[in-house]
Motif scaffolding. Structure first.
Motif, PDB file in Angstrom:
ATOM      1  N   MET A  51      -2.660 -17.634  -5.940  1.00 51.96           N
ATOM      2  CA  MET A  51      -3.430 -18.453  -6.867  1.00 51.96           C
ATOM      3  C   MET A  51      -4.334 -19.393  -6.079  1.00 51.96           C
ATOM      4  SD  MET A  51      -0.159 -20.616  -8.368  1.00 51.96           S
ATOM      5  CE  MET A  51      -1.120 -21.357  -9.630  1.00 51.96           C
ATOM      6  N   GLY A  52      -5.289 -19.964  -6.787  1.00 52.92           N
ATOM      7  CA  GLY A  52      -6.258 -20.813  -6.110  1.00 52.92           C
ATOM      8  C   GLY A  52      -7.009 -20.012  -5.062  1.00 52.92           C
ATOM      9  N   PHE A  53      -7.277 -20.637  -3.935  1.00 49.88           N
ATOM     10  CA  PHE A  53      -7.989 -19.954  -2.861  1.00 49.88           C
ATOM     11  C   PHE A  53      -7.053 -19.251  -1.888  1.00 49.88           C
ATOM     12  CE2 PHE A  53     -12.319 -22.370  -2.735  1.00 49.88           C
ATOM     13  CZ  PHE A  53     -12.756 -21.602  -3.800  1.00 49.88           C
ATOM     14  N   LEU A  54      -5.759 -19.267  -2.146  1.00 48.30           N
ATOM     15  CA  LEU A  54      -4.807 -18.544  -1.296  1.00 48.30           C
ATOM     16  C   LEU A  54      -4.438 -17.247  -1.997  1.00 48.30           C
ATOM     17  CD1 LEU A  54      -2.974 -18.170   1.124  1.00 48.30           C
ATOM     18  CD2 LEU A  54      -1.286 -19.627   0.014  1.00 48.30           C
ATOM     19  N   ARG A  55      -4.998 -16.136  -1.518  1.00 46.99           N
ATOM     20  CA  ARG A  55      -4.790 -14.838  -2.152  1.00 46.99           C
ATOM     21  C   ARG A  55      -4.386 -13.794  -1.128  1.00 46.99           C
ATOM     22  NH1 ARG A  55      -6.389 -14.837  -7.679  1.00 46.99           N
ATOM     23  NH2 ARG A  55      -6.806 -17.023  -8.095  1.00 46.99           N
ATOM     24  N   GLY A  56      -3.681 -12.823  -1.616  1.00 46.40           N
ATOM     25  CA  GLY A  56      -3.316 -11.674  -0.799  1.00 46.40           C
ATOM     26  C   GLY A  56      -3.820 -10.411  -1.451  1.00 46.40           C
ATOM     27  N   LEU A  57      -4.544  -9.618  -0.690  1.00 44.54           N
ATOM     28  CA  LEU A  57      -4.987  -8.311  -1.173  1.00 44.54           C
ATOM     29  C   LEU A  57      -3.947  -7.300  -0.722  1.00 44.54           C
ATOM     30  CD1 LEU A  57      -8.779  -8.297  -0.207  1.00 44.54           C
ATOM     31  CD2 LEU A  57      -7.733  -9.069  -2.328  1.00 44.54           C
ATOM     32  N   ASN A  80      -0.770   3.672   1.936  1.00 42.16           N
ATOM     33  CA  ASN A  80      -1.296   4.462   3.046  1.00 42.16           C
ATOM     34  C   ASN A  80      -2.306   3.692   3.904  1.00 42.16           C
ATOM     35  OD1 ASN A  80      -3.099   4.495   0.850  1.00 42.16           O
ATOM     36  ND2 ASN A  80      -4.082   6.347   1.581  1.00 42.16           N
ATOM     37  N   LEU A  81      -2.615   2.450   3.521  1.00 41.67           N
ATOM     38  CA  LEU A  81      -3.585   1.633   4.260  1.00 41.67           C
ATOM     39  C   LEU A  81      -2.883   0.486   4.971  1.00 41.67           C
ATOM     40  CD1 LEU A  81      -6.347   1.470   1.522  1.00 41.67           C
ATOM     41  CD2 LEU A  81      -6.331   2.926   3.549  1.00 41.67           C
ATOM     42  N   LYS A  82      -3.401   0.114   6.130  1.00 39.44           N
ATOM     43  CA  LYS A  82      -2.830  -0.964   6.928  1.00 39.44           C
ATOM     44  C   LYS A  82      -3.711  -2.211   6.850  1.00 39.44           C
ATOM     45  CE  LYS A  82       0.698   1.226   8.608  1.00 39.44           C
ATOM     46  NZ  LYS A  82       2.015   0.902   8.122  1.00 39.44           N
ATOM     47  N   ALA A  83      -3.070  -3.350   6.673  1.00 33.82           N
ATOM     48  CA  ALA A  83      -3.791  -4.621   6.593  1.00 33.82           C
ATOM     49  C   ALA A  83      -4.605  -4.876   7.856  1.00 33.82           C
ATOM     50  CB  ALA A  83      -2.816  -5.763   6.350  1.00 33.82           C
ATOM     51  N   ILE A  84      -4.032  -4.569   9.009  1.00 30.90           N
ATOM     52  CA  ILE A  84      -4.717  -4.860  10.270  1.00 30.90           C
ATOM     53  C   ILE A  84      -6.051  -4.117  10.366  1.00 30.90           C
ATOM     54  CG2 ILE A  84      -3.536  -3.104  11.671  1.00 30.90           C
ATOM     55  CD1 ILE A  84      -4.413  -6.699  12.760  1.00 30.90           C
ATOM     56  N   SER A  85      -6.142  -2.947   9.738  1.00 25.66           N
ATOM     57  CA  SER A  85      -7.404  -2.202   9.755  1.00 25.66           C
ATOM     58  C   SER A  85      -8.493  -2.981   9.020  1.00 25.66           C
ATOM     59  CB  SER A  85      -7.220  -0.830   9.116  1.00 25.66           C
ATOM     60  OG  SER A  85      -6.277  -0.077   9.831  1.00 25.66           O
ATOM     61  N   LEU A  86      -8.154  -3.528   7.851  1.00 29.75           N
ATOM     62  CA  LEU A  86      -9.133  -4.317   7.105  1.00 29.75           C
ATOM     63  C   LEU A  86      -9.419  -5.636   7.822  1.00 29.75           C
ATOM     64  CD1 LEU A  86     -10.980  -4.690   4.695  1.00 29.75           C
ATOM     65  CD2 LEU A  86      -8.999  -5.516   3.378  1.00 29.75           C
ATOM     66  N   VAL A  87      -8.418  -6.269   8.384  1.00 29.15           N
ATOM     67  CA  VAL A  87      -8.606  -7.509   9.143  1.00 29.15           C
ATOM     68  C   VAL A  87      -9.596  -7.277  10.283  1.00 29.15           C
ATOM     69  CG1 VAL A  87      -7.457  -9.127  10.724  1.00 29.15           C
ATOM     70  CG2 VAL A  87      -6.394  -8.546   8.529  1.00 29.15           C
ATOM     71  N   ASP A 115       2.470  -5.653   6.396  1.00 31.04           N
ATOM     72  CA  ASP A 115       1.843  -4.400   6.827  1.00 31.04           C
ATOM     73  C   ASP A 115       0.644  -4.010   5.969  1.00 31.04           C
ATOM     74  OD1 ASP A 115       3.536  -4.044   8.945  1.00 31.04           O
ATOM     75  OD2 ASP A 115       4.821  -2.577   7.935  1.00 31.04           O
ATOM     76  N   ASN A 116       0.716  -4.293   4.659  1.00 23.16           N
ATOM     77  CA  ASN A 116      -0.373  -3.847   3.800  1.00 23.16           C
ATOM     78  C   ASN A 116      -0.948  -4.964   2.916  1.00 23.16           C
ATOM     79  OD1 ASN A 116       1.891  -3.953   2.121  1.00 23.16           O
ATOM     80  ND2 ASN A 116       1.214  -2.236   0.871  1.00 23.16           N
ATOM     81  N   VAL A 117      -0.795  -6.218   3.336  1.00 21.78           N
ATOM     82  CA  VAL A 117      -1.382  -7.340   2.595  1.00 21.78           C
ATOM     83  C   VAL A 117      -2.286  -8.140   3.532  1.00 21.78           C
ATOM     84  CG1 VAL A 117      -0.950  -9.460   1.290  1.00 21.78           C
ATOM     85  CG2 VAL A 117       0.599  -7.497   1.035  1.00 21.78           C
ATOM     86  N   VAL A 118      -3.515  -8.363   3.079  1.00 17.51           N
ATOM     87  CA  VAL A 118      -4.484  -9.162   3.827  1.00 17.51           C
ATOM     88  C   VAL A 118      -4.615 -10.507   3.120  1.00 17.51           C
ATOM     89  CG1 VAL A 118      -6.898  -9.369   4.543  1.00 17.51           C
ATOM     90  CG2 VAL A 118      -5.752  -7.144   4.626  1.00 17.51           C
ATOM     91  N   ARG A 119      -4.463 -11.571   3.876  1.00 20.11           N
ATOM     92  CA  ARG A 119      -4.553 -12.920   3.312  1.00 20.11           C
ATOM     93  C   ARG A 119      -5.998 -13.378   3.296  1.00 20.11           C
ATOM     94  NH1 ARG A 119      -0.880 -16.193   6.439  1.00 20.11           N
ATOM     95  NH2 ARG A 119       0.669 -15.336   5.039  1.00 20.11           N
TER      96      ARG A 119
END
Length: 136
Positions: free
Chosen positions: A72-78, A83-90, A105-109
């Protein structure tokens, strides 16, 4: 205090490096005064509406890659699909000068600053859109 209460006050549970001293209180008070004078809360609330609207668009556009948006607010997790890795998007975002971290492993903050400008939010989502298109 009683012995029962004292038993809960173990080392490290009741201290603060800067909390409670006169300088820290004066700084906190000055910040609160500044927030009131600059209409910070009103600007934040407007930007939060924009942020949430852009998150919904990204979530809809990339439902094949994003399974959930948390927080919520400006703190969100995608939360990315399994099958996708968070580090790849980071890493893709870092290449676009957007700094974020994996929350698992699969959540980007996503945690933009509270004083972000509307134009900066739009840039963030343009780059997020670009990176999600590239994400494999």
């Amino acid at each position: 205090m009683t012995k029962k209460v004292a038993s809960g006050m173990t080392a490290g549970t009741h201290g603060s490096t800067f909390g409670g001293n006169p300088l820290a209180m004066a700084v906190g008070n000055a910040i609160l005064d500044g927030l009131e004078e600059t209409k910070f809360i009103e600007k934040f609330q407007k930007n939060l509406i924009t942020f949430e609207s852009l998150l919904k668009k990204i979530n809809y556009r990339f439902s094949d890659k994003i399974s959930e948006i948390r927080g919520m607010g400006f703190l969100r997790g995608l939360k990315l699909n399994e099958n996708l890795k968070a580090i790849s998007l980071v890493n893709l975002l870092r290449d676009e000068k957007i700094l974020t971290v994996p929350a698992s492993d699969n959540v980007v903050r996503l945690l933009p600053p509270l004083n972000i400008k509307k134009v900066e939010l739009k840039i963030l989502f343009e780059k997020l859109n670009k990176c999600l298109k590239l994400l494999k």
